[in-house]
Design a protein around this motif. Sequence first.
Motif: not given
Lengths: 539, 336
Positions: A289, A301, B173-180, B263, B265-269
Amino acid sequence: MADTLESTTFEPEPAGPVRVPALGPVGMLRWAWRQLTSMRTALLLLFLLALASVPGSLLPQRGVNPIAVSDYKAANPGVSPWLDRFSFFDVYASPWFAATYLLLFISLVGCVLPRTGQHWRAMRGQPPAAPRNLSRLPVATSFETSESPEAVLERAERSLRGSRFRVVTGDGWVASEKGYLRETGNLIFHFSLVVLLIGVAWGSLGGVKGVALVVEGEGFANTVTQYDQVTPGLAYDLGSLAPFSFTLDDFRATYEAGPVQTGAARTFEADLTVIDEPGATPRQVTVQVNKPLNVEGFKVFLVGHGYAPTFTVRDARGRVVFDQPVPCLPQDGNFTSQCVIKVPDARPTQLGFTGFFFPTVIDGGGPVSYFPGAENPEVYLNAWSGDLGLDDGISRSVYTLDTEKLAAVKAKASDGAPLVVPLKPGQTFTLPDGLGSITFSGLQEWTTLSVARDPGKELALVGAVGAILGLLLTLFIRRRRVWVRATSGADGATVVEVAGLAKNEASGVEADVDALVLALAPTRTSEPEPNDRESDLRE
Amino acid sequence: MVDEGLAKISLELAYSAMAVYTAAFIGYAVAAASTAGKRDDARVRADLATVGAGGPGAAESGAVVAAAEAVPETAVSDGRFPGQKAAGIATALTLLAFVLELGSVLARTASVQRVPWGNMHEFTLTTSTVLAGGFLIVALRDRSKQVLGVFVVPCVLLALGLSVTVLYAEAAELIPALKSGWLVVHVMAAMIATGAFALGALFSALFLVKERSDRRLAAGEIAEPGRVARLLPEAGSMDRMAYRINAFTFPLWTFAVIAGAIWAENAWGRYWGWDPKEVWAFITWVVYAAYLHARATAGWTSRGSAWIALAGFGTLMFNYFGVNLLVNGLHSYSGV
């Protein structure tokens, strides 16, 4: 304060109420321009911009969620056409929103350009001469010393230069100024915002973004037809899409199995085999993700995922007429997913199936999913036979079944209730009336990938970073002027006046003046000023 | 993966901190009450003493002097103020509560093995700690501002109370979108900025109270300042404090928004997609930009710009509570 730091104020404000000059068209234009570029207008436009942004966060927006817009319109038939007429479902692309920010930017440029000229001249020029009467300035002090005026002034000059003031001397005075970077930062900030806007505009004109659904084991080639949805910028030629391709080898999702937040997603990973351009060596990439794939100026993505059970359908003649994964659309957090299967090649009649996929059922618990991971999957299907309606040339979604010319297959030996086919992986169900059979032959996952190219984003980033740097300079550097006058007094002592001036708040000019006085004044013998009230009390 | 024992300790420390903050608040209230009363007493006595000393009746004046000296806390001239002892004790309690709250944050961090700002419980807990820490910096440097704890501590207490009750979320634990890595940068900047804007808004609000009181006094509408206004430092100093805090925070907020964009841009495009959270972050930015412009515009009073700052803080609070809990968007991480 007319001749003081006017260059640190924005536009010189007209004093008192604004009078419309009777100057004809040119005068009117000049007046309008002055109004537009005034600080007051800029403030008004800022408020308008904030206000104009609000509805877009409360009403559904086409650019964000087109389905929510359709739902809203269906639920509010009265007001929706009016909202639509005034672009309330496209607030950030609406003419009135654009008008607000464009006016703001024109106002900004109109304000900042002349200031750049002023600042340029100030940077190349010298600090203004000392005012005649220093004691009138907001921060002023004086003392007497036995040194000659020349010696005091020379030491003042040295001390100020030591504190990195820009210094100019004259007859009996020293003038100095410091903190020019404040205005430089201010100008950098405003110009950076213009750069940011250009970056945003360039990105939206020359960029492209699309979404594609890819099932495990299948591939994607970057051409228009492979996208489920693609939105090019006005200046983007879809024929020029970079010719990369990839295969989705494996998609993995894991979920929280513990007691807290059970079923919440924990990891998403997609293994891709990427071919950057035709003929290039394939490379393996794992996309997560927060870890997109970078390929030929595009970024890919992960944006969604779901299940694609594979079904094998045999028709009345026993021939395999369908054998492929069917992407089912998730309906809830436990991935209860809606499936539609169309079998146009079945004979004597075409076959269709609708139903739901449940990744984890509890045996005997009926058609309910308890967990998003595929721990114990099952499908429940209804069967249809007849004409799928695919031959009339009208394009139809693969995710809906038009049942107009279809008959529901009835359960055998019942009072006509529709047939419900429960299937676990590997199981086959034979349809009544010799229509054929259906097998739940495998389970794949699918993922939706967003493919985007934004040529303006680097420029936007430059603008954003410039804006922050400019802000830091303009908010933390303090611009101030310090003057010293030294004259010979009547009794032979030298009277030294020190004064400071700053336009911005918390300038610290008092500290500058104090430091200079400390450096110039003879060693002081005076006591701290006695407090009147206390001395009264003690008497 | 998640240590529930530590999460429990974190919660217990938070409750202990609430108890100590409550005690600190009582201390500040006592300090405030004695300040409001005794500042006037001191003024009257000092005036009497002056008159007495200047007058002919020596015996009478001596009695007044004795009376004045019997109340050593009323020595208004040496920089101390009445009620200072209570304020000092309250500040010490606030420091203790802050340490407990910090312990709570650290225990939660150890429990979830990541930065403690993955949901509204954690974010509010940490922001409340930042607010308390910010106030302590001000209060320990300038003792005359300690009594403002009577306004700050309830805010800290309110945030902390919300955090451990309606906003509470079990350690997970965090959901994937927040793992950054951006979670650390973006959310920390947003959190410090939120705490600091809160402090700035508080100063703006108190400035407005004091300024109104001053204005009405000057116009002769009231004979003496009201209870609250009497407590407050000089209006101009609070105005400058509010400006300093807001001017410091604005670049930080800008940075938080930009880090969020990178962030996204990196996660959602896309770096900006007018998600409701983004919209309100933008609105907050624009309103505080207007605040800074108003400060630099001739013809805008401090009062006008203080109202803008409060409006800006209102948009920030709406973004936090309104958007997280009412509006559905990509930032729906409240955990509630």
